[in-house]
Design a protein around this motif. Structure first.
Motif: not given
Length: 344
Positions: A141, A169-171, A173-176, A314-316, A321
């Protein structure tokens, strides 16, 4: 007093009886449980208690669950003190040979996941100082989503009070997603240097474009040394939390000030607009000499929104998270947990 003896036919007979030795019998269960005979816990109940404790169930709940097997808590044939003694013994058994058990679990994980990678840093007494690992999934990932990561070390629920840090991080789909984990005995500059160096090595040598952390100075120096081309940003939530704490009455009582501050921090996207708005706020509320506001303004490029423009995050904007993943662990890992159970 009554004395029973065994007969030759493997039966029993009363050999002696003295009524003068009698005393009133105990009536309540509370009195009976103080006898030595009520301290014994059978092996099936011990197995149940061990399973419950391994799954972070508190002592009070354990006693209630055991009570349900006997009909009610009042019918449990041993005292709560006996249960505490058993739990203490279980904790001791778990912590014995902890380092050896930890190495066995790491070897088992490596056998089942050939790309699983771990590294151990020892101190001068050959004790584990830092333990770090990356799973094959985390490594895969990272190749796709490792450009923007967060790192946080706030979790300390283990037997040795070691900090636990997660690279998150995020993928797409913005999942942790979790890239790797590390247990650290201290949070010194040299320790963080070792952590970042080893993490980059284990994930294939690729440096992230952006890393978000809290405001630890030792971490900042280590990132500059080991990841010089990575943009380092602070968790905005931590900065705003400290603003709230340092502003006191002005923050809690003055709604207008709070709204203006939020507008500057959350909605202004141009550097010039941000700096102009900040100065106007200081003038309006006579805060030019406020020590904390002066301090965070000097390092505004680390946390303010306009200075994030053009930086991949990435929107963080916070380490939330990482902290959420750490918080989730508390539901599975008991306090005072030995290292091998924590790792498992």
């Amino acid at each position: 007093m009554i004395r029973l003896l065994c007969s030759k036919e493997n039966g029993w007979y009363i050999s002696e009886f003295k009524s003068g030795h009698n005393h009133p019998l105990f009536v309540t269960c509370g009195e009976k449980t103080h006898w030595k005979s009520h301290r014994h816990i059978d092996r099936y109940t011990k197995d149940l208690v061990k399973q419950l404790r391994d799954n972070n169930v508190g002592l009070g709940k354990v006693f209630s669950i055991v009570g349900s097997f006997f009909g009610s808590v009042e019918n449990v044939p041993f005292t709560k003190r006996s249960l505490k003694t058993l739990c203490r013994k279980l904790n001791k058994d778990q912590s014995d040979s902890d380092a050896m058990k930890t190495m066995e679990i790491l070897a088992y994980m490596k056998a089942n996941d050939p790309d699983f990678n771990y590294t151990v840093q020892l101190d001068e007494d050959s004790r584990i100082k830092t333990l770090m690992w990356v799973t094959s999934r985390g490594c895969d990932q990272y190749r796709y989503f490792g450009d923007a990561i967060t790192f946080d070390t706030t979790y300390r629920t283990n037997l040795y009070d070691m900090s636990f840090g997660l690279f998150v991080g995020v993928n797409n789909h913005f999942q942790s997603i979790i890239f790797g984990g590390v247990m650290m005995r201290d949070e010194k500059e040299e320790s963080f240097k070792w952590v970042f160096q080893e993490f980059i090595r284990m994930v294939g040598g690729k440096h992230p474009q952006t890393i978000l952390t809290d405001q630890a100075r030792s971490m900042e120096i280590a990132i500059e040394a080991e990841m010089p081309n990575t943009v380092h940003r602070w968790c905005k939530w931590h900065v705003l939390k400290k603003v709230k704490e340092s502003m006191g009455v002005l923050w809690s009582k003055n709604r207008e000030f709070k709204m203006e501050f939020h507008k500057i921090v959350h909605h202004m996207t141009a550097e010039e607009e941000f700096e102009q708005g900040w100065q106007q706020m200081l003038d309006k509320y006579s805060l030019k000499k406020h020590p904390f506001l002066t301090q965070i303004y000097e390092v505004r490029h680390k946390w303010a929104k306009p200075y994030f423009m053009g930086v991949l995050c990435a929107k963080m904007t916070s380490t939330q998270r990482s902290e959420s993943a750490n918080h989730l662990l508390k539901g599975y890992v008991p306090p005072g947990c030995p290292m091998h159970l924590f790792l498992k």
